[in-house]
Every structure is written in C-alpha cells, then in structure tokens.
Write a protein that holds these residues in place. Sequence first.
Motif, PDB file in Angstrom:
ATOM      1  N   ALA A  15      34.141  17.789  65.458  1.00 35.09           N
ATOM      2  CA  ALA A  15      34.607  19.174  65.322  1.00 35.09           C
ATOM      3  C   ALA A  15      33.486  20.163  65.670  1.00 35.09           C
ATOM      4  O   ALA A  15      33.724  21.173  66.343  1.00 35.09           O
ATOM      5  CB  ALA A  15      35.124  19.424  63.911  1.00 35.09           C
ATOM      6  N   GLU A  16      32.268  19.869  65.239  1.00 35.91           N
ATOM      7  CA  GLU A  16      31.131  20.736  65.563  1.00 35.91           C
ATOM      8  C   GLU A  16      30.883  20.765  67.065  1.00 35.91           C
ATOM      9  O   GLU A  16      30.646  21.836  67.645  1.00 35.91           O
ATOM     10  CB  GLU A  16      29.877  20.256  64.834  1.00 35.91           C
ATOM     11  N   GLU A  19      33.550  22.838  68.803  1.00 33.08           N
ATOM     12  CA  GLU A  19      33.308  24.280  68.656  1.00 33.08           C
ATOM     13  C   GLU A  19      32.218  24.749  69.611  1.00 33.08           C
ATOM     14  O   GLU A  19      32.316  25.828  70.194  1.00 33.08           O
ATOM     15  CB  GLU A  19      32.937  24.615  67.213  1.00 33.08           C
ATOM     16  N   GLU A  20      31.171  23.949  69.769  1.00 34.35           N
ATOM     17  CA  GLU A  20      30.105  24.302  70.711  1.00 34.35           C
ATOM     18  C   GLU A  20      30.632  24.397  72.139  1.00 34.35           C
ATOM     19  O   GLU A  20      30.167  25.217  72.916  1.00 34.35           O
ATOM     20  CB  GLU A  20      28.985  23.261  70.662  1.00 34.35           C
ATOM     21  N   ASN A  24      39.307  23.274  70.896  1.00 34.97           N
ATOM     22  CA  ASN A  24      39.965  23.286  69.603  1.00 34.97           C
ATOM     23  C   ASN A  24      39.444  22.112  68.758  1.00 34.97           C
ATOM     24  O   ASN A  24      39.685  20.960  69.093  1.00 34.97           O
ATOM     25  CB  ASN A  24      41.483  23.180  69.791  1.00 34.97           C
ATOM     26  N   PRO A  25      38.736  22.398  67.646  1.00 41.42           N
ATOM     27  CA  PRO A  25      38.153  21.313  66.861  1.00 41.42           C
ATOM     28  C   PRO A  25      39.200  20.409  66.214  1.00 41.42           C
ATOM     29  O   PRO A  25      38.997  19.196  66.104  1.00 41.42           O
ATOM     30  CB  PRO A  25      37.319  22.008  65.803  1.00 41.42           C
ATOM     31  N   LEU A  88      35.744  30.083  73.269  1.00 41.57           N
ATOM     32  CA  LEU A  88      37.040  29.854  72.644  1.00 41.57           C
ATOM     33  C   LEU A  88      37.871  31.125  72.780  1.00 41.57           C
ATOM     34  O   LEU A  88      37.402  32.224  72.511  1.00 41.57           O
ATOM     35  CB  LEU A  88      36.863  29.486  71.176  1.00 41.57           C
TER      36      LEU A  88
END
Length: 92
Positions: A15-16, A19-20, A24-25, A88
């Motif tokens: 998930a991290e 996001e980077e 979509n995490p 995003l």
Amino acid sequence: MLEILAIVFLGKKIAELAEEKGENPKKWKGIMIGSWFGAEILGIVIFASTVGIGDDTIFPAAITGIVCGLASYFIVRSMLSSKPKTPLKELS
C-alpha cells in the motif's frame, strides 16, 4: 498466525509503494492478498499431485505453500515498482 501477520505487514508495504507510485493502495493490496492465496493453493496442489499428502509430508506441503505465497508478493511488488510515478487523481 504468523502467515496472517506476514500478509498484514506485506500488505502495508504494498500500500505504501502504491501511494508513492500514485496508484490505488486498496487495489494493489487486494491484488497482493489474492495472489498470495492463489499461489499458496497452487503450490500445495502441485506438491500434493507430485509427492502426495501423508502424515510425513504435511509440513513440507505447508512450507511449499508459504514459499509460493511469498514469491507472489515479490512478483506483485516488482509489477508495482516498474510502474512510473504519477500523481493520484483527486476527485473534485
């Protein structure tokens, strides 16, 4: 129990990374969890069909499944790492 902790920990890492990358995490976390269980089941089925399942092969079958699940994590991480960074999209 340890497998659940590993899935939670590795899911947070995916998930991290998502996001980077501006992805979509939740989507990538779901892909990771789904591929983990899919690869684990596939590994156990292949092991059972080649070696067989008995009292003396339960532990090696479980280890094979966990190794396949862990390999699927590295594959998903590699797929996500190869994506370019994009911001995003915000919903307005």
